[in-house]
Motif scaffolding. Structure first.
Motif, PDB file in Angstrom:
ATOM      1  N   SER A  57       0.833  -1.209   0.000  1.00  0.00           N
ATOM      2  CA  SER A  57       0.000   0.000   0.000  1.00  0.00           C
ATOM      3  C   SER A  57       0.870   1.263   0.000  1.00  0.00           C
ATOM      4  O   SER A  57       0.521   2.254  -0.638  1.00  0.00           O
ATOM      5  CB  SER A  57      -0.963   0.004   1.190  1.00  0.00           C
ATOM      6  N   ARG A  58       2.012   1.232   0.676  1.00  0.00           N
ATOM      7  CA  ARG A  58       2.938   2.381   0.666  1.00  0.00           C
ATOM      8  C   ARG A  58       3.523   2.566  -0.735  1.00  0.00           C
ATOM      9  O   ARG A  58       3.637   3.672  -1.236  1.00  0.00           O
ATOM     10  CB  ARG A  58       4.057   2.171   1.688  1.00  0.00           C
ATOM     11  N   LYS A  59       3.869   1.460  -1.385  1.00  0.00           N
ATOM     12  CA  LYS A  59       4.403   1.531  -2.744  1.00  0.00           C
ATOM     13  C   LYS A  59       3.354   2.097  -3.702  1.00  0.00           C
ATOM     14  O   LYS A  59       3.660   2.911  -4.575  1.00  0.00           O
ATOM     15  CB  LYS A  59       4.878   0.152  -3.202  1.00  0.00           C
ATOM     16  N   LYS A  60       2.102   1.678  -3.519  1.00  0.00           N
ATOM     17  CA  LYS A  60       1.014   2.204  -4.354  1.00  0.00           C
ATOM     18  C   LYS A  60       0.836   3.701  -4.102  1.00  0.00           C
ATOM     19  O   LYS A  60       0.618   4.469  -5.048  1.00  0.00           O
ATOM     20  CB  LYS A  60      -0.289   1.458  -4.083  1.00  0.00           C
ATOM     21  N   ASP A  61       0.944   4.127  -2.846  1.00  0.00           N
ATOM     22  CA  ASP A  61       0.839   5.556  -2.522  1.00  0.00           C
ATOM     23  C   ASP A  61       1.923   6.362  -3.242  1.00  0.00           C
ATOM     24  O   ASP A  61       1.662   7.454  -3.753  1.00  0.00           O
ATOM     25  CB  ASP A  61       0.949   5.787  -1.013  1.00  0.00           C
ATOM     26  N   LEU A  62       3.140   5.822  -3.273  1.00  0.00           N
ATOM     27  CA  LEU A  62       4.237   6.502  -3.969  1.00  0.00           C
ATOM     28  C   LEU A  62       3.934   6.619  -5.464  1.00  0.00           C
ATOM     29  O   LEU A  62       4.145   7.672  -6.071  1.00  0.00           O
ATOM     30  CB  LEU A  62       5.554   5.764  -3.742  1.00  0.00           C
ATOM     31  N   LEU A  63       3.431   5.545  -6.055  1.00  0.00           N
ATOM     32  CA  LEU A  63       3.056   5.586  -7.469  1.00  0.00           C
ATOM     33  C   LEU A  63       1.954   6.613  -7.711  1.00  0.00           C
ATOM     34  O   LEU A  63       1.988   7.362  -8.702  1.00  0.00           O
ATOM     35  CB  LEU A  63       2.595   4.208  -7.949  1.00  0.00           C
ATOM     36  N   ASP A  64       0.990   6.676  -6.805  1.00  0.00           N
ATOM     37  CA  ASP A  64      -0.114   7.634  -6.935  1.00  0.00           C
ATOM     38  C   ASP A  64       0.397   9.078  -6.879  1.00  0.00           C
ATOM     39  O   ASP A  64      -0.057   9.932  -7.634  1.00  0.00           O
ATOM     40  CB  ASP A  64      -1.169   7.409  -5.849  1.00  0.00           C
ATOM     41  N   ILE A  65       1.339   9.352  -5.981  1.00  0.00           N
ATOM     42  CA  ILE A  65       1.915  10.692  -5.893  1.00  0.00           C
ATOM     43  C   ILE A  65       2.588  11.055  -7.221  1.00  0.00           C
ATOM     44  O   ILE A  65       2.392  12.151  -7.757  1.00  0.00           O
ATOM     45  CB  ILE A  65       2.932  10.792  -4.730  1.00  0.00           C
ATOM     46  N   ILE A  66       3.365  10.128  -7.750  1.00  0.00           N
ATOM     47  CA  ILE A  66       4.070  10.370  -9.009  1.00  0.00           C
ATOM     48  C   ILE A  66       3.067  10.621 -10.135  1.00  0.00           C
ATOM     49  O   ILE A  66       3.234  11.536 -10.948  1.00  0.00           O
ATOM     50  CB  ILE A  66       5.007   9.191  -9.335  1.00  0.00           C
ATOM     51  N   LYS A  67       2.006   9.855 -10.155  1.00  0.00           N
ATOM     52  CA  LYS A  67       1.021   9.981 -11.234  1.00  0.00           C
ATOM     53  C   LYS A  67       0.166  11.242 -11.122  1.00  0.00           C
ATOM     54  O   LYS A  67      -0.504  11.617 -12.082  1.00  0.00           O
ATOM     55  CB  LYS A  67       0.153   8.728 -11.296  1.00  0.00           C
ATOM     56  N   THR A  68       0.188  11.914  -9.976  1.00  0.00           N
ATOM     57  CA  THR A  68      -0.505  13.206  -9.884  1.00  0.00           C
ATOM     58  C   THR A  68       0.335  14.326 -10.496  1.00  0.00           C
ATOM     59  O   THR A  68      -0.186  15.387 -10.808  1.00  0.00           O
ATOM     60  CB  THR A  68      -0.849  13.588  -8.425  1.00  0.00           C
ATOM     61  N   LYS A  69       1.624  14.083 -10.686  1.00  0.00           N
ATOM     62  CA  LYS A  69       2.538  15.093 -11.238  1.00  0.00           C
ATOM     63  C   LYS A  69       2.961  14.784 -12.674  1.00  0.00           C
ATOM     64  O   LYS A  69       3.422  15.667 -13.387  1.00  0.00           O
ATOM     65  CB  LYS A  69       3.796  15.219 -10.362  1.00  0.00           C
ATOM     66  N   PHE A  70       2.834  13.512 -13.084  1.00  0.00           N
ATOM     67  CA  PHE A  70       3.272  13.082 -14.410  1.00  0.00           C
ATOM     68  C   PHE A  70       2.198  12.236 -15.074  1.00  0.00           C
ATOM     69  O   PHE A  70       1.636  11.349 -14.447  1.00  0.00           O
ATOM     70  CB  PHE A  70       4.568  12.262 -14.308  1.00  0.00           C
ATOM     71  N   ASP A  71       1.937  12.515 -16.347  1.00  0.00           N
ATOM     72  CA  ASP A  71       1.016  11.722 -17.164  1.00  0.00           C
ATOM     73  C   ASP A  71       1.865  10.691 -17.893  1.00  0.00           C
ATOM     74  O   ASP A  71       2.480  10.983 -18.907  1.00  0.00           O
ATOM     75  CB  ASP A  71       0.291  12.639 -18.157  1.00  0.00           C
ATOM     76  N   ILE A  72       1.920   9.497 -17.343  1.00  0.00           N
ATOM     77  CA  ILE A  72       2.815   8.458 -17.860  1.00  0.00           C
ATOM     78  C   ILE A  72       2.080   7.647 -18.911  1.00  0.00           C
ATOM     79  O   ILE A  72       1.103   6.972 -18.618  1.00  0.00           O
ATOM     80  CB  ILE A  72       3.351   7.581 -16.716  1.00  0.00           C
ATOM     81  N   ARG A  73       2.587   7.740 -20.155  1.00  0.00           N
ATOM     82  CA  ARG A  73       1.978   7.064 -21.299  1.00  0.00           C
ATOM     83  C   ARG A  73       2.610   5.687 -21.468  1.00  0.00           C
ATOM     84  O   ARG A  73       3.631   5.531 -22.102  1.00  0.00           O
ATOM     85  CB  ARG A  73       2.177   7.887 -22.572  1.00  0.00           C
ATOM     86  N   GLY A  74       1.999   4.698 -20.860  1.00  0.00           N
ATOM     87  CA  GLY A  74       2.519   3.334 -20.901  1.00  0.00           C
ATOM     88  C   GLY A  74       2.656   2.791 -19.492  1.00  0.00           C
ATOM     89  O   GLY A  74       2.387   3.483 -18.505  1.00  0.00           O
ATOM     90  N   ASP A  75       3.078   1.552 -19.396  1.00  0.00           N
ATOM     91  CA  ASP A  75       3.205   0.893 -18.101  1.00  0.00           C
ATOM     92  C   ASP A  75       4.632   1.029 -17.576  1.00  0.00           C
ATOM     93  O   ASP A  75       5.530   0.321 -18.021  1.00  0.00           O
ATOM     94  CB  ASP A  75       2.818  -0.576 -18.214  1.00  0.00           C
TER      95      ASP A  75
END
Length: 176
Positions: A57-75
């Motif tokens: 869940s902490r790792k998912k939170d980190l990914l969520d923070i990153i995705k609020t600042k970057f629109d990542i096109r792809g996996d």
């Protein structure tokens, strides 16, 4: 990173990734720096724990923070999490970086970016020799005689390969 932290979801920077989930466009460097800031922050990332012990869940939170600042096109989730996990090795990496004898001239570009540029330029998958050459030469200037020597040896070995053979990465390849 102030501008990145202040960015809203509507202002997210676009990140394009290759087939390996590695960012390859000009904003990649900003993403990499942001990941470093997150990884070293005691607030977002528990520095007192080994990465393997950090819960999902902490790792998912980190990914969520990153995705609020970057629109990542792809996996890129796997690549991002691996990047965060490597940040705890930064002191060891600094010591190893100081021992190197070859000095690449790529600046802030990643090897993934170099690979994508070469793929477009050459019209084929670049070899590791192609990537090595691009990394150590800039405008016909090579900054290191050791790099020139290594590159010449790789090119000679590459010429000796049988017609149509592939120099697959491994312990006995030309690059190694």
């Amino acid at each position: 990173m102030k501008n990145t932290w202040e960015r809203t979801e509507l202002e997210r920077a676009i990140i394009v990734v290759n087939e390996f989930g590695q960012p390859v466009n000009k904003k990649s460097c900003e993403l990499t720096h942001f990941i470093g800031v997150l990884a070293r922050s005691g607030k977002q990332c528990p520095l007192y724990k080994r990465w393997q012990k950090v819960n999902k869940s902490r790792k998912k939170d980190l990914l969520d923070i990153i995705k609020t600042k970057f629109d990542i096109r792809g996996d890129a989730d796997k690549w991002i999490l691996q990047s965060i996990s490597k940040k705890d090795m930064s002191d060891k990496n600094k010591r190893n970086w100081q021992k190197r004898s070859l000095y690449p001239l790529i600046g802030k570009k990643s090897y993934a970016q170099i690979r994508e540029e070469l793929k477009i330029q050459l019209g084929r998958e670049p070899s590791r020799v192609d990537i090595f050459e691009r990394s150590f030469e800039k405008a016909d200037i090579t900054n290191n005689s050791e790099a020139v020597k290594q590159l010449e040896q790789m090119k000679e070995l590459f010429k000796e390969l049988p017609e149509g053979s592939l120099n697959e990465p491994g312990p006995d390849d030309i690059y190694a």
